[in-house]
Design a protein around this motif. Structure first.
Motif, PDB file in Angstrom:
ATOM      1  N   LYS A   1      27.692  36.891  19.270  1.00 37.31           N
ATOM      2  CA  LYS A   1      28.151  35.923  20.513  1.00 37.31           C
ATOM      3  C   LYS A   1      28.894  34.860  19.612  1.00 37.31           C
ATOM      4  N   LYS A   2      28.569  34.328  18.654  1.00 35.14           N
ATOM      5  CA  LYS A   2      29.675  33.454  18.017  1.00 35.14           C
ATOM      6  C   LYS A   2      31.031  33.771  17.584  1.00 35.14           C
TER       7      LYS A   2
ATOM      8  N   LEU B   1      32.632  34.381  21.161  1.00 32.16           N
ATOM      9  CA  LEU B   1      32.792  33.145  21.669  1.00 32.16           C
ATOM     10  C   LEU B   1      34.997  32.438  20.658  1.00 32.16           C
TER      11      LEU B   1
ATOM     12  N   GLN C   1      37.819  31.846  23.351  1.00 31.25           N
ATOM     13  CA  GLN C   1      38.216  30.147  23.082  1.00 31.25           C
ATOM     14  C   GLN C   1      39.556  30.553  22.978  1.00 31.25           C
TER      15      GLN C   1
ATOM     16  N   ARG D   1      34.030  35.999  31.843  1.00 24.17           N
ATOM     17  CA  ARG D   1      33.045  35.525  30.766  1.00 24.17           C
ATOM     18  C   ARG D   1      32.268  37.364  31.065  1.00 24.17           C
TER      19      ARG D   1
ATOM     20  N   LEU E   1      27.661  39.051  27.492  1.00 23.93           N
ATOM     21  CA  LEU E   1      27.119  37.971  26.788  1.00 23.93           C
ATOM     22  C   LEU E   1      26.094  37.318  27.933  1.00 23.93           C
TER      23      LEU E   1
END
Length: 207
Positions: A32-33, A36, A40, A62, A66
């Motif tokens: 997930k990191k 993201l 971003q 999104r 996620l």
């Protein structure tokens, strides 16, 4: 080698190259990191930001995975995972955040108690009438749900999630417009142009 066999080999090579190109164009992340961080990065188009009258607006598409990741665990079977992905994949999700000087709107902009109460009510119950997703053909897409989690001054921004149906016909167009009406902070209407390719080619998690 006969000409027939040469054509067969050439066809296999073309199919192989096509598969490799398609595979490389798919963004699949192991965590997930990592996903993201990709979302971003402004250059990838998943986040757009604007500053209007001292208020910072940010919207982020999104991706489905996620949400899927939040409801699965190590016991989830492949069949269950496919079913969950199919369920959540029927919708598209946008996060909208509002902030002022790195603080939530309620804590940084509103001073009087009457203003505070009115803004809480607006954020909790009125945003469905303030935020609009409009197709390239000027059709307003029905809002199915939105979520506003109160953070009671602990967050750096006021965050909301908006849920819309994944309309395949609208996704054949080049873009959507997402507009946010003035919610009493003297910003006027704020608009964003969202390319549909970020939804059609949304990144995934290696679940």
């Amino acid at each position: 080698m006969s000409q027939k066999n040469m054509h067969r080999v050439k066809r296999v090579l073309i199919l192989t190259i096509t598969w490799l190109v398609c595979s490389c164009s798919q963004n699949v992340f192991d965590s997930k990191k990592e996903l993201l961080a990709y979302l971003q990065d402004l250059e990838n188009g998943y986040v757009q930001k604007k500053e209007i009258n001292g208020l910072d607006f940010a919207i982020m598409y999104r991706p489905t995975d996620l949400l899927v990741q939040q409801v699965i665990n190590e016991k989830t079977t492949q069949m269950e995972l496919d079913s969950i992905r199919s369920k959540y994949g029927k919708f598209i999700y946008f996060n909208i955040s509002l902030s002022n000087n790195g603080k939530e709107v309620l804590n940084s902009v509103i001073n009087r108690k009457s203003d505070f109460g009115g803004m809480v009510n607006e954020l909790a119950f009125g945003m469905g009438q303030k935020v609009h997703l409009i197709s390239q053909s000027r059709d307003t897409i029905e809002l199915l749900d939105y979520i506003y989690p109160r953070e009671y001054g602990m967050g750096k921004s006021t965050n909301m999630m908006f849920v819309y149906p994944r309309n395949k016909e609208f996704l054949k167009n080049d873009y959507f417009h997402l507009t946010i009406e003035d919610i009493g902070l003297k910003t006027g209407e704020v608009g964003f142009k969202i390319p549909t390719k970020i939804i059609n080619q949304e990144p995934k998690l290696n679940l």
